[in-house]
Write an enzyme that holds these catalytic residues in place. Structure first.
Site, PDB file in Angstrom:
ATOM      1  N   GLU A   3      62.461  26.053  26.824  1.00 10.87           N
ATOM      2  CA  GLU A   3      61.708  26.751  25.786  1.00 10.87           C
ATOM      3  C   GLU A   3      60.226  26.400  25.834  1.00 10.87           C
ATOM      4  OE1 GLU A   3      65.645  25.494  23.709  1.00 10.87           O
ATOM      5  OE2 GLU A   3      64.427  24.843  25.405  1.00 10.87           O
ATOM      6  N   HIS A  31      61.460  21.079  28.494  1.00 10.78           N
ATOM      7  CA  HIS A  31      62.642  21.886  28.186  1.00 10.78           C
ATOM      8  C   HIS A  31      62.292  23.337  28.495  1.00 10.78           C
ATOM      9  CE1 HIS A  31      64.780  19.010  25.162  1.00 10.78           C
ATOM     10  NE2 HIS A  31      64.241  18.344  26.170  1.00 10.78           N
ATOM     11  N   CYS A  44      62.214  21.770  20.468  1.00  9.91           N
ATOM     12  CA  CYS A  44      61.986  23.166  20.843  1.00  9.91           C
ATOM     13  C   CYS A  44      61.960  24.091  19.633  1.00  9.91           C
ATOM     14  CB  CYS A  44      63.027  23.601  21.865  1.00  9.91           C
ATOM     15  SG  CYS A  44      62.865  22.681  23.407  1.00  9.91           S
ATOM     16  N   CYS A  63      66.811  22.499  20.548  1.00 17.90           N
ATOM     17  CA  CYS A  63      66.846  21.178  19.933  1.00 17.90           C
ATOM     18  C   CYS A  63      65.722  21.090  18.892  1.00 17.90           C
ATOM     19  CB  CYS A  63      66.675  20.102  21.012  1.00 17.90           C
ATOM     20  SG  CYS A  63      65.013  20.086  21.747  1.00 17.90           S
TER      21      CYS A  63
END
Length: 152
Positions: free
Chosen positions: A58, A56, A89, A86
């Site tokens: 992040e 992801h 993250c 999410c």
């Protein structure tokens, strides 16, 4: 009133998100600012490209920042991301000890910084970063809407 530094950083994160979109990835961009406001990490989603569920935006940005700083502790750093993190993250940000999370659009389906869950402000955790939400929210939501509209 929004912090001009956050607006400027979010615009840079939106450029990263556009790069993700051009590569067929969900358009989410993230960057990490050091206490002086300099970018020490940046990234966008590369899950499809790298075939890695952890990639992801992040996580990519946090990894780069930790590498640049030669430590996983990102105290007093700011994570800027176009979409509300999410659970993975949000947890990564807490584990990295970031001082602040700044995000654009809320994620009503998977957001873990206030929408569905509030991982980062859970009093049972030893670290709770400051949260600034809704920075350039319309622009951040629009890039995602356009991407998914084109997918249909």
């Amino acid at each position: 009133m929004q912090n001009p530094l956050f607006n400027e950083a979010m615009r840079k994160a939106l450029v990263l998100a556009a790069s993700a979109s051009q590569q067929g990835e969900v358009p989410i961009g993230a960057l990490v600012l050091n206490p002086a406001g300099q970018i020490v990490g940046e990234g966008f989603n590369t899950r499809e490209q790298e075939r890695d569920p952890m990639n992801h935006a992040e996580v990519v940005a946090l990894r780069m920042a930790a590498s640049a700083n030669k430590t996983w502790r990102l105290d007093d750093h700011t994570l800027v991301v176009t979409l509300e993190p999410c659970t993975m993250c949000a947890g990564a940000a807490v584990q990295a000890r970031v001082g602040r999370i700044v995000f654009g659009a809320f994620d009503k389906k998977a957001g873990a910084v206030g929408s569905l869950w509030d991982v980062v402000r859970d009093p049972r955790l030893p670290h709770r970063p400051e949260v600034v939400s809704g920075v350039l929210a319309d622009e951040c939501a629009a890039i995602l809407s356009e991407f998914f509209k084109a997918q249909r």
